[in-house]
Enzyme design. Structure first.
Site, PDB file in Angstrom:
ATOM      1  N   HIS A 126       0.806  -0.920   0.042  1.00  0.00           N
ATOM      2  CA  HIS A 126      -0.039   0.004  -0.059  1.00  0.00           C
ATOM      3  C   HIS A 126       1.000   1.194  -0.092  1.00  0.00           C
ATOM      4  O   HIS A 126       1.934   1.289   0.280  1.00  0.00           O
ATOM      5  CB  HIS A 126      -0.897   0.041   1.145  1.00  0.00           C
ATOM      6  CG  HIS A 126      -1.819  -1.061   1.263  1.00  0.00           C
ATOM      7  ND1 HIS A 126      -3.095  -1.068   2.154  1.00  0.00           N
ATOM      8  CD2 HIS A 126      -2.267  -2.195   0.443  1.00  0.00           C
ATOM      9  CE1 HIS A 126      -3.606  -1.976   1.827  1.00  0.00           C
ATOM     10  NE2 HIS A 126      -3.230  -2.682   0.834  1.00  0.00           N
TER      11      HIS A 126
ATOM     12  N   GLU B 262       1.127   3.582   1.962  1.00  0.00           N
ATOM     13  CA  GLU B 262       1.591   4.080   3.382  1.00  0.00           C
ATOM     14  C   GLU B 262       2.836   3.323   3.528  1.00  0.00           C
ATOM     15  O   GLU B 262       3.838   3.788   3.994  1.00  0.00           O
ATOM     16  CB  GLU B 262       0.620   4.013   4.250  1.00  0.00           C
ATOM     17  CG  GLU B 262      -0.691   4.835   4.180  1.00  0.00           C
ATOM     18  CD  GLU B 262      -1.737   4.031   3.550  1.00  0.00           C
ATOM     19  OE1 GLU B 262      -3.143   4.589   3.897  1.00  0.00           O
ATOM     20  OE2 GLU B 262      -1.420   3.297   2.675  1.00  0.00           O
TER      21      GLU B 262
ATOM     22  N   CYS C  39      -6.255   1.999   5.570  1.00  0.00           N
ATOM     23  CA  CYS C  39      -6.753   0.597   5.791  1.00  0.00           C
ATOM     24  C   CYS C  39      -6.353   0.093   7.455  1.00  0.00           C
ATOM     25  O   CYS C  39      -5.484   0.786   7.971  1.00  0.00           O
ATOM     26  CB  CYS C  39      -6.433  -0.462   4.824  1.00  0.00           C
ATOM     27  SG  CYS C  39      -4.830  -1.045   5.134  1.00  0.00           S
TER      28      CYS C  39
ATOM     29  N   CYS D 114      -2.553  -0.407   7.569  1.00  0.00           N
ATOM     30  CA  CYS D 114      -1.779   0.568   7.389  1.00  0.00           C
ATOM     31  C   CYS D 114      -1.860   1.472   8.774  1.00  0.00           C
ATOM     32  O   CYS D 114      -0.860   2.439   9.318  1.00  0.00           O
ATOM     33  CB  CYS D 114      -1.881   1.356   6.283  1.00  0.00           C
ATOM     34  SG  CYS D 114      -1.467   0.732   4.620  1.00  0.00           S
TER      35      CYS D 114
END
Length: 182
Positions: free
Chosen positions: A63, A65, A101, A104
């Site tokens: 992701h 992040e 999410c 993260c």
């Protein structure tokens, strides 16, 4: 949410990254992380950026992040800083087009980052209040994560709608259910 001029620069970069992700068939999420603090007696600003690379890498953890966290860890190593130093991470702000999410949000909370500013809520997987409240759950041992939403919310929603209106060519083929043998 209102933002400063410097916030807007980072927000715009996030959206540029999200648009790049969309163009290559990734969920359009962009992230910019900014460290602004003192290292070895000198004022230092370090900016890193990332976009979702899940489909490209075939790795569900890539992701935006996490991409930024990895770059900041490399920066710590270059500067001979401990990656476990909460003083370093408290001086890091994350700008993200979509609410982090659960994975993260948990990573950002465990690192004790200073602040997370994001665009729209993540109604499917959000970890900062939309689905789960990983950011401030008092059952978790790390200090709460300071999150603020609403940075160009409509712009973020528009990118997500654009992605979800098409087909994902990288999605796995659905498996047909076998009928039970009688």
């Amino acid at each position: 949410m209102s933002s400063t001029i410097s916030d807007q620069i980072y927000i715009d970069l996030c959206f540029k990254l999200a648009e790049e992700a969309l163009a290559i068939g990734e969920v359009p999420v962009g992230c910019v992380s900014v460290y602004n603090g003192v290292i070895k007696g000198q004022s230092v600003t370090k900016v890193v950026s990332g976009k979702n690379r899940v489909n490209e890498t075939k790795n569900a953890s890539r992701h935006a992040e996490i991409e930024c966290i990895d770059q900041l860890v490399d920066f710590c190593k270059e500067q001979n800083l401990s990656i476990d130093d909460p003083l370093f991470w408290s001086n890091v702000f994350f700008y993200v087009t979509v609410e982090p999410c659960v994975m993260c949000a948990s990573a950002l909370r465990q690192l004790s980052v200073g602040k997370v500013l994001y665009g729209c809520n993540n109604e499917r997987f959000g970890g900062c209040g939309s689905v789960f409240s990983v950011h401030d759950d008092d059952h978790l041992e790390h200090p709460p994560l300071n999150c603020m939403s609403g940075l160009d919310k409509e712009r973020a929603i528009s990118l997500l709608k654009n992605f979800y209106s098409g087909e994902n060519p990288n999605a796995p083929q659905p498996k047909k259910k076998k009928k039970p043998v009688k």
